[in-house]
Design an enzyme around this catalytic site. Structure first.
Site, PDB file in Angstrom:
ATOM      1  N   TYR A  15      -6.504  15.166   6.779  1.00 22.79           N
ATOM      2  CA  TYR A  15      -5.449  14.217   6.448  1.00 22.79           C
ATOM      3  C   TYR A  15      -6.003  12.953   5.805  1.00 22.79           C
ATOM      4  CZ  TYR A  15      -1.783  16.873   8.740  1.00 22.79           C
ATOM      5  OH  TYR A  15      -0.867  17.833   9.053  1.00 22.79           O
ATOM      6  N   VAL A  16      -7.234  12.599   6.161  1.00 22.22           N
ATOM      7  CA  VAL A  16      -7.827  11.382   5.595  1.00 22.22           C
ATOM      8  C   VAL A  16      -8.630  11.716   4.339  1.00 22.22           C
ATOM      9  CG1 VAL A  16      -9.482   9.520   6.001  1.00 22.22           C
ATOM     10  CG2 VAL A  16      -7.874  10.162   7.798  1.00 22.22           C
ATOM     11  N   THR A  94     -10.651  12.973  20.876  1.00 19.46           N
ATOM     12  CA  THR A  94     -11.078  12.409  22.152  1.00 19.46           C
ATOM     13  C   THR A  94     -11.812  13.499  22.931  1.00 19.46           C
ATOM     14  OG1 THR A  94      -9.175  10.939  22.129  1.00 19.46           O
ATOM     15  CG2 THR A  94     -10.248  11.279  24.256  1.00 19.46           C
ATOM     16  N   ALA A 226      -4.987  -0.799  17.803  1.00 17.86           N
ATOM     17  CA  ALA A 226      -4.603  -1.235  19.150  1.00 17.86           C
ATOM     18  C   ALA A 226      -3.468  -2.263  19.071  1.00 17.86           C
ATOM     19  CB  ALA A 226      -5.812  -1.818  19.880  1.00 17.86           C
ATOM     20  N   CYS A 277      -4.176   8.682  15.693  1.00 17.01           N
ATOM     21  CA  CYS A 277      -5.022   7.487  15.813  1.00 17.01           C
ATOM     22  C   CYS A 277      -4.760   6.588  17.004  1.00 17.01           C
ATOM     23  CB  CYS A 277      -4.890   6.642  14.549  1.00 17.01           C
ATOM     24  SG  CYS A 277      -5.790   7.346  13.177  1.00 17.01           S
TER      25      CYS A 277
HETATM   26  C1  UDX Z   1      -1.557   4.648  12.092  1.00 23.55           C
HETATM   27  C2  UDX Z   1      -1.775   3.267  11.451  1.00 23.55           C
HETATM   28  O1  UDX Z   1      -0.496   2.724  11.053  1.00 23.55           O
HETATM   29  C3  UDX Z   1      -2.710   3.385  10.258  1.00 23.55           C
HETATM   30  O2  UDX Z   1      -2.981   2.099   9.722  1.00 23.55           O
HETATM   31  C4  UDX Z   1      -4.007   4.045  10.708  1.00 23.55           C
HETATM   32  O3  UDX Z   1      -4.881   4.226   9.611  1.00 23.55           O
HETATM   33  C5  UDX Z   1      -3.728   5.388  11.361  1.00 23.55           C
HETATM   34  O4  UDX Z   1      -2.805   5.216  12.441  1.00 23.55           O
HETATM   35  P1  UDX Z   1      -0.069   6.752  11.527  1.00 23.55           P
HETATM   36  O5  UDX Z   1      -0.569   7.329  12.812  1.00 23.55           O
HETATM   37  O6  UDX Z   1      -0.064   7.621  10.318  1.00 23.55           O
HETATM   38  O7  UDX Z   1      -0.885   5.453  11.144  1.00 23.55           O
HETATM   39  O8  UDX Z   1       1.456   6.320  11.742  1.00 23.55           O
HETATM   40  P2  UDX Z   1       2.269   4.994  12.072  1.00 23.55           P
HETATM   41  O9  UDX Z   1       3.264   4.771  11.011  1.00 23.55           O
HETATM   42  O10 UDX Z   1       1.420   3.862  12.416  1.00 23.55           O
HETATM   43  O11 UDX Z   1       3.096   5.466  13.365  1.00 23.55           O
HETATM   44  C6  UDX Z   1       2.452   5.814  14.579  1.00 23.55           C
HETATM   45  C7  UDX Z   1       3.464   6.172  15.627  1.00 23.55           C
HETATM   46  O12 UDX Z   1       4.193   5.026  16.053  1.00 23.55           O
HETATM   47  C8  UDX Z   1       4.520   7.189  15.178  1.00 23.55           C
HETATM   48  O13 UDX Z   1       4.760   8.107  16.199  1.00 23.55           O
HETATM   49  C9  UDX Z   1       5.746   6.333  14.900  1.00 23.55           C
HETATM   50  O14 UDX Z   1       6.938   7.048  15.033  1.00 23.55           O
HETATM   51  C10 UDX Z   1       5.585   5.276  15.989  1.00 23.55           C
HETATM   52  N1  UDX Z   1       6.265   4.001  15.671  1.00 23.55           N
HETATM   53  C11 UDX Z   1       5.870   3.260  14.608  1.00 23.55           C
HETATM   54  C12 UDX Z   1       7.275   3.547  16.500  1.00 23.55           C
HETATM   55  O15 UDX Z   1       7.639   4.195  17.486  1.00 23.55           O
HETATM   56  N2  UDX Z   1       7.871   2.331  16.210  1.00 23.55           N
HETATM   57  C13 UDX Z   1       7.487   1.564  15.150  1.00 23.55           C
HETATM   58  O16 UDX Z   1       8.058   0.488  14.966  1.00 23.55           O
HETATM   59  C14 UDX Z   1       6.450   2.048  14.317  1.00 23.55           C
HETATM   60  P1  ADP Z   2      -8.583  13.504   9.839  1.00 25.07           P
HETATM   61  O1  ADP Z   2      -7.163  13.229  10.256  1.00 25.07           O
HETATM   62  O2  ADP Z   2      -9.554  12.497  10.387  1.00 25.07           O
HETATM   63  O3  ADP Z   2      -8.736  13.697   8.371  1.00 25.07           O
HETATM   64  P2  ADP Z   2      -8.727  16.391  10.264  1.00 25.07           P
HETATM   65  O4  ADP Z   2      -8.939  17.112  11.558  1.00 25.07           O
HETATM   66  O5  ADP Z   2      -7.438  16.525   9.521  1.00 25.07           O
HETATM   67  O6  ADP Z   2      -9.050  14.863  10.580  1.00 25.07           O
HETATM   68  O7  ADP Z   2      -9.875  16.800   9.250  1.00 25.07           O
HETATM   69  C1  ADP Z   2     -11.222  16.876   9.529  1.00 25.07           C
HETATM   70  C2  ADP Z   2     -11.832  18.016   8.697  1.00 25.07           C
HETATM   71  O8  ADP Z   2     -13.266  17.927   8.784  1.00 25.07           O
HETATM   72  C3  ADP Z   2     -11.469  19.434   9.172  1.00 25.07           C
HETATM   73  O9  ADP Z   2     -10.848  20.127   8.103  1.00 25.07           O
HETATM   74  C4  ADP Z   2     -12.843  20.064   9.535  1.00 25.07           C
HETATM   75  O10 ADP Z   2     -12.926  21.429   9.194  1.00 25.07           O
HETATM   76  C5  ADP Z   2     -13.808  19.243   8.705  1.00 25.07           C
HETATM   77  N1  ADP Z   2     -15.199  19.206   9.169  1.00 25.07           N
HETATM   78  C6  ADP Z   2     -15.675  19.061  10.429  1.00 25.07           C
HETATM   79  N2  ADP Z   2     -17.037  19.036  10.434  1.00 25.07           N
HETATM   80  C7  ADP Z   2     -17.433  19.137   9.139  1.00 25.07           C
HETATM   81  C8  ADP Z   2     -18.725  19.171   8.460  1.00 25.07           C
HETATM   82  N3  ADP Z   2     -19.864  19.059   9.126  1.00 25.07           N
HETATM   83  N4  ADP Z   2     -18.722  19.300   7.116  1.00 25.07           N
HETATM   84  C9  ADP Z   2     -17.559  19.404   6.423  1.00 25.07           C
HETATM   85  N5  ADP Z   2     -16.344  19.374   6.996  1.00 25.07           N
HETATM   86  C10 ADP Z   2     -16.263  19.259   8.321  1.00 25.07           C
END
Ligand code: UDX
Ligand code: ADP
Length: 464
Positions: A15-16, A94, A226, A277
């Site tokens: 995802y990242v 975790t 946080a 996160c």
């Molecule tokens: C979060 C951070 O926003 C982002 O900066 C970081 O890089 C990754 O973590 P994300 O997890 O994609 O991003 O979603 P976010 O929009 O922050 O929502 C997190 C959770 O909080 C969701 O379940 C959302 O529904 C909930 N939320 C958010 C609420 O319940 N109320 C709000 O007002 C905002």
């Molecule tokens: P994030 O939300 O942090 O992007 P994901 O679980 O979606 O986390 O993605 C992490 C990806 O990293 C997975 O697709 C996994 O297969 C890959 N991965 C884990 N270890 C390695 C590695 N040593 N080299 C390349 N890819 C890896």
């Protein structure tokens, strides 16, 4: 002198890593960007028309660069060997076992990535931590690299935390509030920082690119998440008080949010926060405080997670109590399973705990989510401890909301998908058993309107 970056590789196409590298490739046609992952299916999906990650606008960004300067591969070694700069964007769940279980981050993927980089590299390389990691991970990476480089390669390790939110990843990558880069305060460290700054400067104004020391950068990521999570737990705590007193949490949020010192964002009460996160980073922060013998600080932040767990369980209790203290055999339509709208991600979604607990109460769940696959829902519930037998007998996945609702005693909204705001309420009412109960965990429906249409309604944070 700043080292010009010609070739970037990213370990981890998740995802990242996927969206971030797609944006870099789209904005920097002169840089070759290779994303490497051992997960063959994921790599194949990135190279297909059906991307493994659903993000509005991402398809176009990927399509603009794929095959030109953006490549997805399982050949991790070649990708590392050919790169000047390597992002490490592997998962950091975790820890579920041993020391720090349930709190500390599991760094085994980071460690194995570092060992592979050390083994394969030659010359000088910049290593960039992109995954969310505990503070001081850079030191661990540095020592692994230094101790395991047979070819005499040299490395600089940078921290460049990702602040993008799912569902708005493309927007967040296109014009982020800030880019944060932490590095060693030495001439070599500064040069590496500058090299990465010059990549982002292709589309981001310089004044939005902050540079700090390594530890400040690593810690800022945990603290940002946080603080955001804390705001949600704060407003969720008030949602319970609103329900008890007859106040309306959205009115309270609006009133306090207009104070420019508080601000209006992240004050939406809900059934609880989810996502990969918030909980993980809070627990990381708690673990860090405990490790540095700061139990009061650890306790303060732990409470944010505990309140979130309580919010989810009190929602389930509300449903069970309202349905005459038993949901055994009752059909409950669940609308939404993703942790928030506009994503297919379900990690730590509040829907998992809510559905698990309702299944354990022997409810019959009919689940609809516009983006989450049946397979993901099954896997999540099994991982949460629901038996396959219970899933087989008491759960069905529906392909539209009205099928889920048909014949239901109750309806619960768990994700704020836009399409739920425009549900045809007379039709919904007609399809349900009476009394028709609605439990809106995202306040997507109007309490007044629900009551006017004949429902017995509960909307989070709204007192009657
Ligand atoms: C979060 C951070 O926003 C982002 O900066 C970081 O890089 C990754 O973590 P994300 O997890 O994609 O991003 O979603 P976010 O929009 O922050 O929502 C997190 C959770 O909080 C969701 O379940 C959302 O529904 C909930 N939320 C958010 C609420 O319940 N109320 C709000 O007002 C905002
Ligand atoms: P994030 O939300 O942090 O992007 P994901 O679980 O979606 O986390 O993605 C992490 C990806 O990293 C997975 O697709 C996994 O297969 C890959 N991965 C884990 N270890 C390695 C590695 N040593 N080299 C390349 N890819 C890896």
């Amino acid at each position: 002198m700043t080292m010009p970056i010609k070739s970037i590789c990213c370990l981890g196409a998740g995802y990242v890593g996927g969206p971030t590298m797609a944006m870099i490739a789209a904005k920097c046609p002169h840089i070759k960007v290779t994303v490497a992952d051992m997960n063959e299916q994921r790599v194949a999906a990135w190279n297909s028309d059906t991307l493994p990650v659903y993000e509005p606008g991402l398809d176009a960004i990927v399509a603009s660069a794929l095959g030109r300067n953006l490549h997805f591969t399982t050949d991790i070694r070649s990708a590392i060997a050919g790169a000047d700069l390597i992002f490490v964007s592997v998962g950091t769940p975790t820890k579920s076992y041993g020391i720090g279980a349930g709190r500390a981050a599991d760094l085994r993927y980071i460690e194995s990535a570092a060992r592979l980089i050390a083994e394969v590299s030659e010359g000088h390389k910049i290593i960039v931590e992109k995954s969310t990691i505990p503070v001081k991970t850079a030191t661990a990476i540095k020592s692994i690299l230094a101790a395991n480089s047979p070819n005499g390669a040299t490395f600089q390790v940078l921290s460049n935390p990702e602040f993008l939110a799912e569902g708005t990843a493309v927007e967040d990558l296109q014009s982020p509030d800030r880019i944060l880069i932490g590095g060693e305060i030495t001439p070599e460290g500064n040069a590496a920082v500058e090299a990465l700054v010059s990549v982002y400067a292709n589309w981001i104004p310089r004044e939005r690119i902050l540079t700090t020391n390594l530890w400040s950068s690593e810690l800022s990521k945990l603290v940002a998440n946080a603080f955001l999570a804390q705001r949600i737990s704060s407003i969720n705590s008030i949602s319970a008080l609103c329900e008890a007193t007859g106040a309306d949490v959205d009115e309270v949020a609006r009133a306090i949010g207009m104070d420019s010192r508080i601000g209006p964002k992240f004050l939406k009460a809900s059934v609880g926060f989810g996502g990969s996160c918030f909980q993980k980073d809070l627990l990381n922060l708690v673990y860090l405080c405990e490790s540095f013998n700061l139990p009061q600080v650890a306790k303060y932040w732990r409470q944010v997670v505990q309140l979130n767990d309580w919010q989810k369980s009190r929602f389930v209790e509300k449903i069970v109590r309202t349905l005459y203290n038993t949901v055994n055999g009752k059909r409950i339509a669940i609308l939404g399973f993703a942790f928030k709208k506009d994503t297919n991600d379900t990690r730590e979604s509040p829907a998992i705990q809510v559905c698990r607990d309702l299944l354990h109460e022997r409810a019959h769940l009919a689940i609809y989510d516009p983006r989450v696959s049946a397979e993901t829902i099954h896997q999540d519930l099994i991982a949460a401890g629901v038996s396959p037998e219970l899933i087989a007998t008491n759960m069905e996945i529906c392909s539209d909301p009205y099928t889920a609702i048909k014949g239901a005693h109750a309806l619960a909204t768990l994700t704020e998908w836009d399409e739920f705001r425009t549900l045809d309420l007379p039709r919904v009412y007609g399809l349900m058993l009476k009394p028709a109960f609605v439990f809106d965990g995202r306040a997507v429906l109007s309490l007044e309107s629900l009551v006017a249409h004949g429902f017995e309604a509960f909307v989070i944070g709204k007192g009657l």
